[in-house]
Design an enzyme around this catalytic site. Structure first.
Site, mmCIF file in Angstrom:
data_model
loop_
_atom_site.group_PDB
_atom_site.id
_atom_site.type_symbol
_atom_site.label_atom_id
_atom_site.label_comp_id
_atom_site.label_asym_id
_atom_site.label_seq_id
_atom_site.Cartn_x
_atom_site.Cartn_y
_atom_site.Cartn_z
ATOM 1 N N ARG A 1 57.942 2.658 39.867
ATOM 2 C CA ARG A 1 58.858 1.980 39.162
ATOM 3 C C ARG A 1 57.606 0.863 38.289
ATOM 4 O O ARG A 1 57.079 0.540 38.887
ATOM 5 C CB ARG A 1 59.762 0.828 39.803
ATOM 6 C CG ARG A 1 60.879 0.405 38.974
ATOM 7 C CD ARG A 1 61.381 -0.916 39.652
ATOM 8 N NE ARG A 1 62.339 -1.380 37.980
ATOM 9 C CZ ARG A 1 62.439 -3.383 38.372
ATOM 10 N NH1 ARG A 1 61.849 -3.643 39.669
ATOM 11 N NH2 ARG A 1 63.143 -3.748 37.380
ATOM 12 N N ASN B 1 63.344 -13.349 45.321
ATOM 13 C CA ASN B 1 62.751 -12.250 43.971
ATOM 14 C C ASN B 1 63.828 -11.274 43.712
ATOM 15 O O ASN B 1 64.494 -10.843 44.640
ATOM 16 C CB ASN B 1 61.856 -11.200 44.043
ATOM 17 C CG ASN B 1 61.169 -10.656 43.070
ATOM 18 O OD1 ASN B 1 62.035 -10.042 42.017
ATOM 19 N ND2 ASN B 1 60.067 -10.310 42.573
ATOM 20 N N TYR C 1 54.062 -3.468 37.451
ATOM 21 C CA TYR C 1 54.211 -4.491 38.615
ATOM 22 C C TYR C 1 53.228 -3.114 39.731
ATOM 23 O O TYR C 1 53.450 -4.396 41.312
ATOM 24 C CB TYR C 1 55.765 -3.198 39.459
ATOM 25 C CG TYR C 1 57.282 -4.196 38.904
ATOM 26 C CD1 TYR C 1 57.328 -5.346 38.574
ATOM 27 C CD2 TYR C 1 58.057 -3.315 37.807
ATOM 28 C CE1 TYR C 1 58.482 -6.130 38.260
ATOM 29 C CE2 TYR C 1 59.164 -3.485 37.141
ATOM 30 C CZ TYR C 1 58.997 -5.015 36.741
ATOM 31 O OH TYR C 1 59.869 -5.699 36.063
ATOM 32 N N HIS D 1 57.934 -13.781 41.133
ATOM 33 C CA HIS D 1 58.014 -12.086 40.502
ATOM 34 C C HIS D 1 56.840 -12.075 40.575
ATOM 35 O O HIS D 1 55.423 -12.533 40.474
ATOM 36 C CB HIS D 1 58.446 -13.008 39.471
ATOM 37 C CG HIS D 1 60.355 -12.888 38.568
ATOM 38 N ND1 HIS D 1 61.131 -12.981 39.136
ATOM 39 C CD2 HIS D 1 60.032 -14.265 38.989
ATOM 40 C CE1 HIS D 1 62.098 -13.126 39.434
ATOM 41 N NE2 HIS D 1 61.698 -14.825 38.991
ATOM 42 N N ARG E 1 56.434 -11.231 28.930
ATOM 43 C CA ARG E 1 57.518 -10.105 28.821
ATOM 44 C C ARG E 1 58.530 -10.624 28.057
ATOM 45 O O ARG E 1 58.878 -10.982 27.250
ATOM 46 C CB ARG E 1 57.595 -9.723 30.295
ATOM 47 C CG ARG E 1 56.664 -9.460 30.764
ATOM 48 C CD ARG E 1 57.967 -8.491 32.748
ATOM 49 N NE ARG E 1 58.049 -7.374 32.105
ATOM 50 C CZ ARG E 1 58.679 -6.840 33.446
ATOM 51 N NH1 ARG E 1 59.147 -7.610 34.615
ATOM 52 N NH2 ARG E 1 58.905 -5.817 33.402
ATOM 53 N N GLU F 1 60.460 -19.194 43.883
ATOM 54 C CA GLU F 1 61.137 -17.926 43.437
ATOM 55 C C GLU F 1 59.840 -17.238 43.081
ATOM 56 O O GLU F 1 58.872 -17.544 42.754
ATOM 57 C CB GLU F 1 61.483 -18.200 41.694
ATOM 58 C CG GLU F 1 62.061 -17.269 40.749
ATOM 59 C CD GLU F 1 62.431 -17.917 39.630
ATOM 60 O OE1 GLU F 1 62.855 -19.595 39.863
ATOM 61 O OE2 GLU F 1 62.685 -16.761 38.594
ATOM 62 N N PRO G 1 67.430 -5.791 43.184
ATOM 63 C CA PRO G 1 67.906 -4.925 42.746
ATOM 64 C C PRO G 1 66.505 -4.169 42.182
ATOM 65 O O PRO G 1 65.861 -4.746 41.204
ATOM 66 C CB PRO G 1 68.628 -4.481 41.424
ATOM 67 C CG PRO G 1 68.798 -6.681 40.985
ATOM 68 C CD PRO G 1 68.212 -6.956 42.514
ATOM 69 N N ASN G 2 66.245 -3.143 42.552
ATOM 70 C CA ASN G 2 65.275 -1.692 42.380
ATOM 71 C C ASN G 2 64.559 -2.240 43.000
ATOM 72 O O ASN G 2 63.058 -1.874 42.652
ATOM 73 C CB ASN G 2 65.090 -2.015 40.197
ATOM 74 C CG ASN G 2 66.530 -1.285 40.186
ATOM 75 O OD1 ASN G 2 66.911 -0.324 39.849
ATOM 76 N ND2 ASN G 2 66.695 -2.435 39.258
ATOM 77 N N ARG H 1 63.554 -12.467 29.209
ATOM 78 C CA ARG H 1 63.546 -12.239 31.266
ATOM 79 C C ARG H 1 63.099 -13.656 31.138
ATOM 80 O O ARG H 1 62.379 -14.357 31.888
ATOM 81 C CB ARG H 1 62.415 -11.400 31.168
ATOM 82 C CG ARG H 1 62.786 -10.022 31.293
ATOM 83 C CD ARG H 1 61.218 -9.284 31.520
ATOM 84 N NE ARG H 1 61.734 -7.837 31.286
ATOM 85 C CZ ARG H 1 62.506 -6.914 32.519
ATOM 86 N NH1 ARG H 1 63.022 -7.110 33.424
ATOM 87 N NH2 ARG H 1 62.467 -5.525 32.099
ATOM 88 N N HIS I 1 67.551 -12.641 35.558
ATOM 89 C CA HIS I 1 67.852 -13.561 34.279
ATOM 90 C C HIS I 1 69.731 -13.675 33.829
ATOM 91 O O HIS I 1 69.920 -13.773 33.060
ATOM 92 C CB HIS I 1 67.291 -12.639 33.427
ATOM 93 C CG HIS I 1 66.231 -12.169 34.193
ATOM 94 N ND1 HIS I 1 65.038 -12.755 34.110
ATOM 95 C CD2 HIS I 1 65.732 -11.105 34.466
ATOM 96 C CE1 HIS I 1 63.896 -12.849 34.586
ATOM 97 N NE2 HIS I 1 63.751 -11.154 34.734
ATOM 98 N N ASP J 1 74.720 -20.675 42.225
ATOM 99 C CA ASP J 1 75.229 -21.699 43.401
ATOM 100 C C ASP J 1 74.985 -21.333 44.455
ATOM 101 O O ASP J 1 74.918 -22.597 44.642
ATOM 102 C CB ASP J 1 76.802 -21.610 42.634
ATOM 103 C CG ASP J 1 77.148 -21.320 41.479
ATOM 104 O OD1 ASP J 1 76.375 -21.949 40.267
ATOM 105 O OD2 ASP J 1 78.244 -21.427 40.497
ATOM 106 N N ALA K 1 66.463 -8.588 38.601
ATOM 107 C CA ALA K 1 66.890 -8.849 36.894
ATOM 108 C C ALA K 1 67.720 -9.771 37.413
ATOM 109 O O ALA K 1 68.451 -10.635 36.293
ATOM 110 C CB ALA K 1 67.446 -7.304 36.759
#
Ligand code: DQA
Length: 148
Positions: free
Chosen positions: A19, A75, A24, A101, A108, A99, A11-12, A112, A81, A88, A78
């Site tokens: 943003r 990635n 970012y 980010h 942060r 993973e 998301p986002n 997070r 978290h 799963d 949110a």
């Protein structure tokens, strides 16, 4: 047939570039996709790069990666978290999972610092901005060739 690396974005992340650029960066997701596609091509991999704002869709795509993918970069934004469902789904995979980010989530807010994705990922790359995706591709390549 070449190996497919799935690169899934949550998301986002479609808003990258506008943003919170101080966190970012100014690079857009389209720029990152182009960089990943080119890096995959030069390594002989097929790049399947996607973004969704929906948690359920991410779960379905992770399952898809488990069937047709050689490795997964994720990635999860949110959902990193919050999502046991993502954890799963990733646990069901038998391929390297990196993973990613853009920001260093450990510098942060405290909420997070915990990642459900990390509980199942092979490794984590965070804090290097858009470059992290290329680093993660190299990490996936090392995993695939057994040079860990
Ligand atoms: C992020 C970090 C997350 O905490 C945040 O919710 C994001 C982006 C990153 O790439 O730095 O959406 O995953």
């Amino acid at each position: 047939m070449s190996q497919t690396i799935f690169i899934l974005n949550g998301p986002n992340l479609n808003l990258l570039g506008t943003r919170e650029p101080e966190i970012y960066g100014a690079t857009t997701l389209k720029d990152i996709e182009a960089e990943c596609a080119s890096h995959c091509k030069s390594n002989g991999w097929t790049c399947d790069f996607r973004q969704t704002n929906s948690e359920g869709e991410l779960v379905s795509w992770i399952q898809e990666a488990g069937v047709g993918g050689a490795a997964l970069l994720i990635n999860a934004g949110a959902y990193t978290h919050t999502s046991v469902a993502l954890l799963d789904a990733i646990k069901s995979l038998d391929i390297p999972v990196i993973e990613v980010h853009l920001s260093n989530i450990f510098r942060r807010e405290e909420f997070r610092h915990h990642s459900y994705v990390s509980l199942a990922a092979t490794g984590v790359i965070c804090g290097f901005g858009a470059t992290g995706y290329r680093l993660a591709l190299d990490a996936a390549g090392s995993q695939l060739s057994g040079n860990v």
